[in-house]
Design an enzyme around this catalytic site. Structure first.
Site, PDB file in Angstrom:
ATOM      1  N   GLU A 102      39.445  64.645  38.876  1.00  0.00           N
ATOM      2  CA  GLU A 102      39.969  64.061  40.105  1.00  0.00           C
ATOM      3  C   GLU A 102      40.945  62.937  39.738  1.00  0.00           C
ATOM      4  OE1 GLU A 102      39.644  64.623  43.325  1.00  0.00           O
ATOM      5  OE2 GLU A 102      37.872  65.913  43.537  1.00  0.00           O
ATOM      6  N   ASP A 113      45.588  70.281  46.990  1.00  0.00           N
ATOM      7  CA  ASP A 113      45.678  69.361  45.850  1.00  0.00           C
ATOM      8  C   ASP A 113      45.738  70.088  44.509  1.00  0.00           C
ATOM      9  OD1 ASP A 113      42.904  69.995  46.525  1.00  0.00           O
ATOM     10  OD2 ASP A 113      42.292  68.556  44.994  1.00  0.00           O
TER      11      ASP A 113
HETATM   12 ZN   LIG Z   1      40.249  69.113  45.271  1.00  0.00          ZN
END
Ligand SMILES: [Zn+2]
Length: 275
Positions: A144, A192
């Protein structure tokens, strides 16, 4: 050992333990260890139930081999957090309510948090598919990157990421093609990392494929863009979503619509890397 030396050593040990256990996360760190112990217990048990009850009875038919190891991650999924800051992300991965996690979190200043042993299964991919794999959490490392969803990624973050990917690729022998984004494996749900993510730079460093120069490329008759997406790995059940995900990754444009002729050339040259 003199009393004063013993006191000094005790102080150093106490100071080390203190500095290794950030107070806000002492409780979740303790919980982490407890869960790891529970998992260790689970895998050390001899199975009691057989999947093939007619032809195999347990425990009589259990013979433990001595040749084995841990299963290794084989794919890396890159995310942006879509949260306010790194603290919020780390916090959300240490509370039960969120039910989400990742192995690594990279903050804007390049600080790297390692939150789960690479051999364990994080909860970052959700319902997803790549090629024929549908349980991406079981085979992947989740990273992340702190970003509100629209921002440019910082140089410190990218440098940190490249260092981390270098280690992961080498340690687990992860194929070059298997460095992809969350949007690729869940094109109907996720965007994303956003279009600012420098996939070309990653590919130049050996993480993910990239297309060749398309100047003068002639696309053969019968070239099928849907099959090409499928060959690369995209789930084509929702073709508009898969097309948009491809465009986001390889053309840095977040727009719907059918492939243009120049885009088809990009897809064609890229597809050849997967044949
Ligand atoms: Zn994600």
């Amino acid at each position: 050992m003199s009393f004063s030396i013993r006191i000094s050593l005790a102080f150093i040990v106490a100071a080390t333990v203190y500095s290794c256990t950030p107070k806000p996360f002492a409780a979740s760190n303790k919980q982490y260890k407890k869960q790891v112990k529970q998992l260790a217990k689970t895998i050390s048990k001899i199975p009691k139930d057989s999947l093939m009850s007619d032809s195999m009875k347990l425990p009589e038919n259990w013979v433990g081999t001595i040749n084995y190891g841990l299963r290794k991650p084989n794919i890396v999924i890159i995310h942006h957090t879509a949260q306010k800051n790194c603290e919020e992300t780390v916090q959300s991965f240490t509370i039960n309510k969120s039910q989400v996690s990742a192995h690594y979190v990279i903050c804007k200043d390049g600080t790297l948090f390692h939150m789960l042993n690479d051999y364990l299964r994080a909860w970052h991919a959700g319902v997803s598919k790549w090629g024929t794999q549908s349980d991406i959490n079981s085979s992947s490392i989740g990273i992340e990157i702190d970003n509100n969803g629209n921002e440019v990624f910082s140089e410190a973050q990218l440098n940190c990421l490249l260092g981390l990917l270098t280690n992961l690729k080498k340690t687990y022998n992860i194929p070059t093609a298997n460095f992809i984004g969350h949007s690729e494996i869940a094109p109907t749900r996720k965007v994303d990392p956003n279009v600012n993510f420098p996939w070309k730079r990653l590919a130049e460093n050996g993480f993910g494929n990239w297309y060749d120069d398309t100047t003068g490329i002639e696309i053969p008759d019968g070239f099928n863009t849907t099959y090409a997406l499928r060959i690369i790995g995209y789930d084509i059940h929702n073709l508009p979503a898969a097309t948009q995900s491809f465009r986001r990754h390889f053309l840095s444009v977040d727009q719907p619509g059918e492939f243009t002729e120049p885009e088809k050339k990009v897809l064609f040259t890229l597809m050849k890397k997967y044949l």
